[in-house]
Design a protein around this motif. Structure first.
Motif, PDB file in Angstrom:
ATOM      1  N   HIS A 248     -21.035 -18.332   4.059  1.00 36.18           N
ATOM      2  CA  HIS A 248     -19.795 -17.626   4.384  1.00 36.18           C
ATOM      3  C   HIS A 248     -18.784 -17.595   3.245  1.00 36.18           C
ATOM      4  CE1 HIS A 248     -18.353 -21.719   5.258  1.00 36.18           C
ATOM      5  NE2 HIS A 248     -17.135 -21.220   5.128  1.00 36.18           N
ATOM      6  N   GLN A 249     -18.587 -18.714   2.564  1.00 30.10           N
ATOM      7  CA  GLN A 249     -17.588 -18.752   1.497  1.00 30.10           C
ATOM      8  C   GLN A 249     -18.005 -17.876   0.322  1.00 30.10           C
ATOM      9  OE1 GLN A 249     -14.530 -19.541   1.245  1.00 30.10           O
ATOM     10  NE2 GLN A 249     -14.145 -21.376   0.015  1.00 30.10           N
ATOM     11  N   ASN A 250     -19.280 -17.890  -0.022  1.00 26.84           N
ATOM     12  CA  ASN A 250     -19.756 -17.064  -1.132  1.00 26.84           C
ATOM     13  C   ASN A 250     -19.718 -15.580  -0.794  1.00 26.84           C
ATOM     14  OD1 ASN A 250     -21.223 -19.865  -1.641  1.00 26.84           O
ATOM     15  ND2 ASN A 250     -21.134 -18.767  -3.571  1.00 26.84           N
ATOM     16  N   VAL A 251     -19.910 -15.234   0.478  1.00 28.58           N
ATOM     17  CA  VAL A 251     -19.768 -13.835   0.880  1.00 28.58           C
ATOM     18  C   VAL A 251     -18.321 -13.389   0.716  1.00 28.58           C
ATOM     19  CG1 VAL A 251     -19.938 -12.203   2.805  1.00 28.58           C
ATOM     20  CG2 VAL A 251     -21.722 -13.916   2.458  1.00 28.58           C
ATOM     21  N   PHE A 252     -17.383 -14.231   1.104  1.00 26.71           N
ATOM     22  CA  PHE A 252     -15.972 -13.942   0.869  1.00 26.71           C
ATOM     23  C   PHE A 252     -15.711 -13.655  -0.610  1.00 26.71           C
ATOM     24  CE2 PHE A 252     -14.346 -16.093   4.878  1.00 26.71           C
ATOM     25  CZ  PHE A 252     -13.665 -14.977   5.332  1.00 26.71           C
ATOM     26  N   ILE A 253     -16.230 -14.533  -1.462  1.00 25.71           N
ATOM     27  CA  ILE A 253     -16.020 -14.400  -2.905  1.00 25.71           C
ATOM     28  C   ILE A 253     -16.593 -13.082  -3.416  1.00 25.71           C
ATOM     29  CG2 ILE A 253     -16.597 -15.386  -5.160  1.00 25.71           C
ATOM     30  CD1 ILE A 253     -16.687 -18.139  -3.706  1.00 25.71           C
ATOM     31  N   PHE A 254     -17.819 -12.762  -2.990  1.00 25.75           N
ATOM     32  CA  PHE A 254     -18.465 -11.524  -3.421  1.00 25.75           C
ATOM     33  C   PHE A 254     -17.640 -10.301  -3.017  1.00 25.75           C
ATOM     34  CE2 PHE A 254     -21.213  -7.894  -2.483  1.00 25.75           C
ATOM     35  CZ  PHE A 254     -21.903  -7.746  -3.664  1.00 25.75           C
ATOM     36  N   LEU A 255     -17.193 -10.251  -1.777  1.00 27.71           N
ATOM     37  CA  LEU A 255     -16.425  -9.104  -1.289  1.00 27.71           C
ATOM     38  C   LEU A 255     -15.113  -8.947  -2.058  1.00 27.71           C
ATOM     39  CD1 LEU A 255     -16.978  -9.552   2.565  1.00 27.71           C
ATOM     40  CD2 LEU A 255     -18.065  -7.880   1.060  1.00 27.71           C
ATOM     41  N   LYS A 256     -14.451 -10.045  -2.333  1.00 31.59           N
ATOM     42  CA  LYS A 256     -13.187  -9.963  -3.064  1.00 31.59           C
ATOM     43  C   LYS A 256     -13.420  -9.573  -4.523  1.00 31.59           C
ATOM     44  CE  LYS A 256      -9.789 -12.767  -2.146  1.00 31.59           C
ATOM     45  NZ  LYS A 256      -8.993 -13.994  -1.931  1.00 31.59           N
TER      46      LYS A 256
ATOM     47  N   TYR B 110     -12.018  -1.644   0.173  1.00 31.94           N
ATOM     48  CA  TYR B 110     -11.181  -1.196  -0.929  1.00 31.94           C
ATOM     49  C   TYR B 110      -9.700  -1.310  -0.588  1.00 31.94           C
ATOM     50  CZ  TYR B 110      -8.997   1.794  -4.426  1.00 31.94           C
ATOM     51  OH  TYR B 110      -8.191   2.281  -5.419  1.00 31.94           O
ATOM     52  N   SER B 111      -8.930  -1.798  -1.555  1.00 32.93           N
ATOM     53  CA  SER B 111      -7.482  -1.916  -1.375  1.00 32.93           C
ATOM     54  C   SER B 111      -6.788  -1.717  -2.715  1.00 32.93           C
ATOM     55  CB  SER B 111      -7.124  -3.291  -0.800  1.00 32.93           C
ATOM     56  OG  SER B 111      -5.718  -3.441  -0.722  1.00 32.93           O
ATOM     57  N   THR B 112      -5.618  -1.120  -2.668  1.00 34.06           N
ATOM     58  CA  THR B 112      -4.814  -0.923  -3.884  1.00 34.06           C
ATOM     59  C   THR B 112      -3.756  -2.006  -4.041  1.00 34.06           C
ATOM     60  OG1 THR B 112      -3.291   0.525  -2.669  1.00 34.06           O
ATOM     61  CG2 THR B 112      -5.154   1.575  -3.815  1.00 34.06           C
ATOM     62  N   GLN B 113      -3.678  -2.895  -3.079  1.00 31.49           N
ATOM     63  CA  GLN B 113      -2.656  -3.945  -3.112  1.00 31.49           C
ATOM     64  C   GLN B 113      -3.009  -5.014  -4.144  1.00 31.49           C
ATOM     65  OE1 GLN B 113       0.249  -4.237  -1.390  1.00 31.49           O
ATOM     66  NE2 GLN B 113      -0.053  -2.223  -0.456  1.00 31.49           N
ATOM     67  N   ASN B 114      -1.986  -5.593  -4.751  1.00 29.52           N
ATOM     68  CA  ASN B 114      -2.162  -6.686  -5.684  1.00 29.52           C
ATOM     69  C   ASN B 114      -1.074  -7.741  -5.447  1.00 29.52           C
ATOM     70  OD1 ASN B 114      -3.099  -8.270  -7.754  1.00 29.52           O
ATOM     71  ND2 ASN B 114      -2.062  -7.093  -9.372  1.00 29.52           N
ATOM     72  N   PRO B 115      -1.401  -8.892  -4.912  1.00 29.98           N
ATOM     73  CA  PRO B 115      -2.749  -9.326  -4.550  1.00 29.98           C
ATOM     74  C   PRO B 115      -3.260  -8.630  -3.297  1.00 29.98           C
ATOM     75  CG  PRO B 115      -1.172 -10.968  -3.851  1.00 29.98           C
ATOM     76  CD  PRO B 115      -0.398  -9.943  -4.622  1.00 29.98           C
ATOM     77  N   VAL B 116      -4.558  -8.603  -3.162  1.00 28.41           N
ATOM     78  CA  VAL B 116      -5.178  -7.879  -2.056  1.00 28.41           C
ATOM     79  C   VAL B 116      -4.837  -8.513  -0.707  1.00 28.41           C
ATOM     80  CG1 VAL B 116      -7.318  -9.212  -2.130  1.00 28.41           C
ATOM     81  CG2 VAL B 116      -7.346  -6.844  -1.293  1.00 28.41           C
ATOM     82  N   MET B 117      -4.443  -9.789  -0.717  1.00 33.47           N
ATOM     83  CA  MET B 117      -4.100 -10.475   0.533  1.00 33.47           C
ATOM     84  C   MET B 117      -2.893  -9.851   1.236  1.00 33.47           C
ATOM     85  SD  MET B 117      -5.826 -12.505  -1.577  1.00 33.47           S
ATOM     86  CE  MET B 117      -4.817 -13.615  -2.542  1.00 33.47           C
ATOM     87  N   ASN B 118      -2.133  -9.030   0.499  1.00 35.14           N
ATOM     88  CA  ASN B 118      -0.991  -8.349   1.113  1.00 35.14           C
ATOM     89  C   ASN B 118      -1.418  -7.178   1.990  1.00 35.14           C
ATOM     90  OD1 ASN B 118       0.885 -10.053  -0.090  1.00 35.14           O
ATOM     91  ND2 ASN B 118       1.065  -8.772  -1.926  1.00 35.14           N
ATOM     92  N   ASP B 119      -2.681  -6.805   1.897  1.00 32.95           N
ATOM     93  CA  ASP B 119      -3.210  -5.686   2.685  1.00 32.95           C
ATOM     94  C   ASP B 119      -3.874  -6.242   3.938  1.00 32.95           C
ATOM     95  OD1 ASP B 119      -4.569  -3.499   3.736  1.00 32.95           O
ATOM     96  OD2 ASP B 119      -5.058  -2.675   1.763  1.00 32.95           O
ATOM     97  N   ARG B 120      -3.157  -6.219   5.049  1.00 33.62           N
ATOM     98  CA  ARG B 120      -3.666  -6.837   6.280  1.00 33.62           C
ATOM     99  C   ARG B 120      -4.939  -6.145   6.763  1.00 33.62           C
ATOM    100  NH1 ARG B 120      -1.995 -10.196  10.637  1.00 33.62           N
ATOM    101  NH2 ARG B 120      -3.840 -10.347  11.951  1.00 33.62           N
ATOM    102  N   ALA B 121      -4.985  -4.837   6.721  1.00 34.66           N
ATOM    103  CA  ALA B 121      -6.161  -4.111   7.188  1.00 34.66           C
ATOM    104  C   ALA B 121      -7.394  -4.480   6.368  1.00 34.66           C
ATOM    105  CB  ALA B 121      -5.917  -2.607   7.144  1.00 34.66           C
ATOM    106  N   ALA B 122      -7.217  -4.576   5.043  1.00 33.07           N
ATOM    107  CA  ALA B 122      -8.343  -4.936   4.182  1.00 33.07           C
ATOM    108  C   ALA B 122      -8.819  -6.357   4.468  1.00 33.07           C
ATOM    109  CB  ALA B 122      -7.950  -4.801   2.714  1.00 33.07           C
TER     110      ALA B 122
END
Length: 418
Positions: free
Chosen positions: A335-343, A349-361
């Motif tokens: 699970h953790q490595n899948v998270f890493i791969f996706l990020k 896809y997200s245009t936010q930086n950092p991406v954590m600001n994009d709730r939908a993503a």
């Protein structure tokens, strides 16, 4: 021996499935919070929560210790049964063969995947996938389960594998630990606990050891494993020696439930603790307070085994928990490595930086991660891990070749070598 529990004597204890499933859920939602920064809550109004999952997301790391308690329980349970004549202990060679068959298949698959696709791992810092020497060093250290000894290999490739190094190193020590434990289980538990606590205080006073390395030294978990072992011992002891245990089902059910509620209260208490500057909360927990939580989990396992059927089998042994427990090891590794791969690949896809600001993503990231990890768990556990555990690597390959018609069926081709 209690006749009412003869059906359970082959080894199936429902509470283990439930605790393993709950522990996995806690770990995954903790890592979900680490990766997404999102709290999930059920609101009944803008200002009122029906249920707030924040405490589980922040403090889900405590479930690492429940996994270690479970490991201690499962390791010693068959030995305890052999001590009371319920089964025959089949020797340490068989013990290590079964452990290797259980641990290596999913582990090696995940390790190969992180090497072939570096974006499954954290890149940079201590880990350079472009350096053959660096990669080879990481692979060797991980295959030998000694990557927790080196700050250059702990947390690389399989990001959750530091716990596996502790597990396997404890397996190696386990036959030696069993010598005194069989004779004096209570005294040995006390000694293991004192050793672990003393070592933790010594390490806390040493500022020259990094926190990740300090938190991954196997002996500091001796007490946690010991609590699981002593719980397994008393399950078998009571089952064989206490004739009136069936009359105590109500008491055992109440104590079991109180243990779980107390564990939740413990997590609430962690929320109120002020940790020293520069020390992560989870590290502080591992050094000072882990014994409290571990004892509660061990007490739960013991009492749940003698509780009412609705509590033991219907609640903790429900089909979902049994299913999740069966694939928990692979899901934990993935699970953790899948998270890493996706990020790393900006998925979703997200245009936010950092991406954590994009709730939908982040919601999409969580959904994809859970889905991929569970699918990997189902496939690897059922079609690779279980056949190898049952038949061994060579016979599993022969059976696979027969199934896909690349080898003619032969009698007695597949045979367990337990």
């Amino acid at each position: 021996m209690n006749n009412s529990r003869q059906s359970d004597i082959p080894g199936y204890l429902y509470a283990l499935d439930g605790m393993r499933a709950i522990s996995l859920i806690f770990i995954v939602i903790f890592h979900t919070f680490q990766q997404s920064w999102i709290f999930y809550n059920l609101k009944i109004s803008p200002d009122k929560y029906l249920f707030n999952f924040e405490i589980f997301q922040r403090y889900g790391y405590v479930a690492i210790d429940s996994f270690f308690v479970l490991s201690g329980f499962c390791l010693f349970y068959p030995i305890a049964r052999s001590m009371f004549g319920e089964c025959e202990f089949r020797g340490w060679k068989n013990f290590f063969i079964k452990r290797a068959r259980r641990i290596y298949p999913s582990y090696v698959i995940m390790l190969i995947l992180t090497i072939l696709i570096p974006s499954f791992s954290y890149i940079g810092g201590m880990y350079d996938p472009k350096s053959f020497t660096n990669v080879a060093h990481n692979v060797i250290m991980h295959l030998l389960f000694i990557h927790n000894f080196d700050s250059h290999t702990i947390g690389t490739t399989i990001s959750t594998a530091w716990t596996m190094s502790i597990e396997v190193q404890f397996y190696v020590l386990f036959p030696l630990i069993c010598i005194p434990f069989r004779k004096k289980p209570v005294l040995t538990t006390v000694v293991m606990s004192l050793v672990a606590v003393l070592l933790r205080f010594i390490l806390m006073a040493n500022a020259n050891i990094s926190q990740p390395i300090m938190s991954a030294i196997t002996p500091i978990y001796f007490d946690v494993f010991a609590f699981g072992m002593i719980s397994a011992y008393f399950v078998v002891y009571v089952r064989n020696k206490v004739k009136c245990i069936d009359k105590l089902k109500l008491c055992m059910t109440i104590i079991s439930a109180l243990s779980i509620f107390s564990a939740f209260g413990y997590m609430c208490w962690l929320r109120k603790i002020s940790f020293p500057n520069g020390v992560a909360g989870d590290v502080y927990f591992r050094f000072l307070y882990r014994g409290i939580f571990s004892v509660l989990i061990a007490l739960f396992l013991f009492t749940a085994c003698f509780s009412y059927g609705f509590w033991e089998k219907k609640i903790w042994g429900n089909k979902f928990f049994v299913f999740l427990s069966s694939i928990s090891y692979t899901v934990y590794l993935w699970h953790q490595n899948v998270f890493i791969f996706l990020k790393n690949h900006n998925i979703p896809y997200s245009t936010q930086n950092p991406v954590m600001n994009d709730r939908a993503a982040m919601d999409g990231l969580t959904l994809i991660c859970w889905t991929v990890s569970i699918l990997a768990g189902i496939i690897i556990t059922n079609y690779i891990e279980k056949p190898i555990v049952k038949y061994g690597l060579k016979n599993s390959i022969l059976k696979l070749l027969e199934l896909i018609h690349l080898r003619p069926p032969q009698k007695n081709t597949v045979r367990s070598k337990e």
